[in-house]
Design an enzyme around this catalytic site. Structure first.
Site, PDB file in Angstrom:
ATOM      1  CG  ASP A 196      53.145  29.033  37.654  1.00 46.89           C
ATOM      2  OD1 ASP A 196      53.438  27.686  37.562  1.00 46.89           O
ATOM      3  OD2 ASP A 196      52.245  29.388  37.479  1.00 46.89           O
TER       4      ASP A 196
ATOM      5  CD  GLN B 257      26.358  21.889  29.252  1.00 48.53           C
ATOM      6  OE1 GLN B 257      25.051  22.084  29.666  1.00 48.53           O
ATOM      7  NE2 GLN B 257      26.763  20.523  29.041  1.00 48.53           N
TER       8      GLN B 257
END
Length: 372
Positions: free
Chosen positions: A79, A287
């Protein structure tokens, strides 16, 4: 011996799904120091990853090849996050020119990109004479030696790039390119993997569900995206002044002298944000520090700056951010319409009968056919 617990932070939060996936921890290898080194960060990272090769080989022999209870080895999937079209272009560029890129070079014609690319927006490693450029040339050569490449995209989205990529790789006798993306979860189950705390996940999802459709600005700069304090405050000030609800994925930049990537903020964010920001935006904003992990759908964006370098000390000012937010939230904006269209196409691509669905089936078939 210390061990590198590759699953400790992420996989421990996975629910107890019925799966045959095994996570094997490798011995820890100390990273190199970044202090007083001219060698590029990219080369240091690559060399550090390369130092794990003996441990990977040993793990495969011990856990697979010598294990009578293990399934046979069908292949290895590595990956990597790179600019694939650019990487495949670099070996030919090196063979022809024999040097790294220069800032005053003219625009580049790179297969996979529909338009000429100005040198000012290219990744900085291409200009690095201390190993950065050479490292990625080597990556490009290695890509062409593989039996296949799996790509998280779908053909309809990047038709030009996919066609160029297929032509280039077929010319180099690469067997297959599998466009299996976008990696989205149409059933909505993968969100459970992103949070170790169910209450945190439920809070975010409930907040989003309570907002009107297409009314939330989502700011996410990827797992490797982070900004210094001055830029964070500039973004925060504009979000405070705009009238839109927002979800912001905020990551902490790595120490400049440490071999680390961006990390999650721990504890109070008040020091990083303008005074009173959290209190003033508690009804309009959220957030979410690890929201980048929730990003599954492939989207389109409104441009701020293509040539922005967060290593140069420059700051994107609030008025530029305001223009981008206004543009993306305009219901008549073409980018917004395009995103909606591509969202539907992406879902069709991974469903039965879609091109990505078929490509994934071909990948499984080829893996099974490669088993001894």
């Amino acid at each position: 011996m210390k061990t590198f617990d590759c699953s400790s932070d992420h996989t421990r939060s996975f629910p107890a799904f019925d799966t045959q996936i095994r996570f094997i921890n490798l011995p820890y290898v100390d990273p190199p120091s970044l202090q007083k080194s001219k060698v590029s960060r990219e080369k240091l990272v690559t060399d550090h990853r390369g130092s794990y090769k003996p441990h990977v080989k040993e793990a495969i022999i011990k856990n697979v090849l010598s294990n009578t209870n293990s399934a046979p080895l069908a292949g290895l999937v590595f990956d990597m996050f790179y600019f694939l079209g650019l990487m495949l272009y670099l070996p030919g560029q090196e063979d022809e020119v024999g040097r790294e890129f220069l800032a005053f070079d003219s625009d580049y014609i790179i297969p996979g990109y529909a338009n000429p690319i100005p040198s000012r927006i290219l990744p900085l490693f291409l200009f690095n004479e201390y190993g950065g450029y050479d490292t990625f040339v080597k990556h490009g050569r290695r890509f062409k030696e593989t039996k296949g490449i799996i790509i998280d995209t779908y053909t309809e989205l990047k038709a030009h790039a996919t066609k160029c990529l297929l032509n280039d790789l077929e010319d180099n006798n690469l067997h297959h390119v599998y466009t299996v993306g976008p990696l989205i979860d149409v059933k909505g189950e993968s969100v459970k993997l992103c949070f170790g705390d169910d209450s945190e996940r439920d809070e975010i999802m409930k907040w989003l569900d309570d907002q009107p459709d297409s009314s939330v600005v989502f700011l996410c700069f990827g797992g490797l995206g982070s900004f210094d304090e001055e830029q964070v405050k500039e973004i925060a000030l504009e979000l405070e002044q705009c009238a839109h609800k927002f979800l912001w994925s905020l990551r902490k930049p790595p120490p400049k002298d440490k071999f680390e990537g961006p990390s999650d903020y721990k504890g109070d964010l008040q020091e990083e944000l303008p005074n009173g920001f959290l209190e003033k935006t508690n009804k309009t904003g959220l957030q979410q520090l690890i929201a980048f992990q929730m990003v599954k759908d492939l989207g389109l964006v409104v441009e701020l700056r293509l040539d922005y370098r967060n290593t140069s000390g420059e700051v994107v000012l609030g008025d530029e951010i305001a223009r981008a937010v206004k543009c993306v939230m305009d219901t008549d904006n073409e980018v917004r319409k395009k995103v909606k269209e591509e969202s539907e196409k992406s879902r069709l691509a991974v469903m039965n009968g879609g091109y990505s669905y078929a490509a994934f089936g071909q990948l499984i078939e080829d893996i099974l056919g490669n088993m001894p």
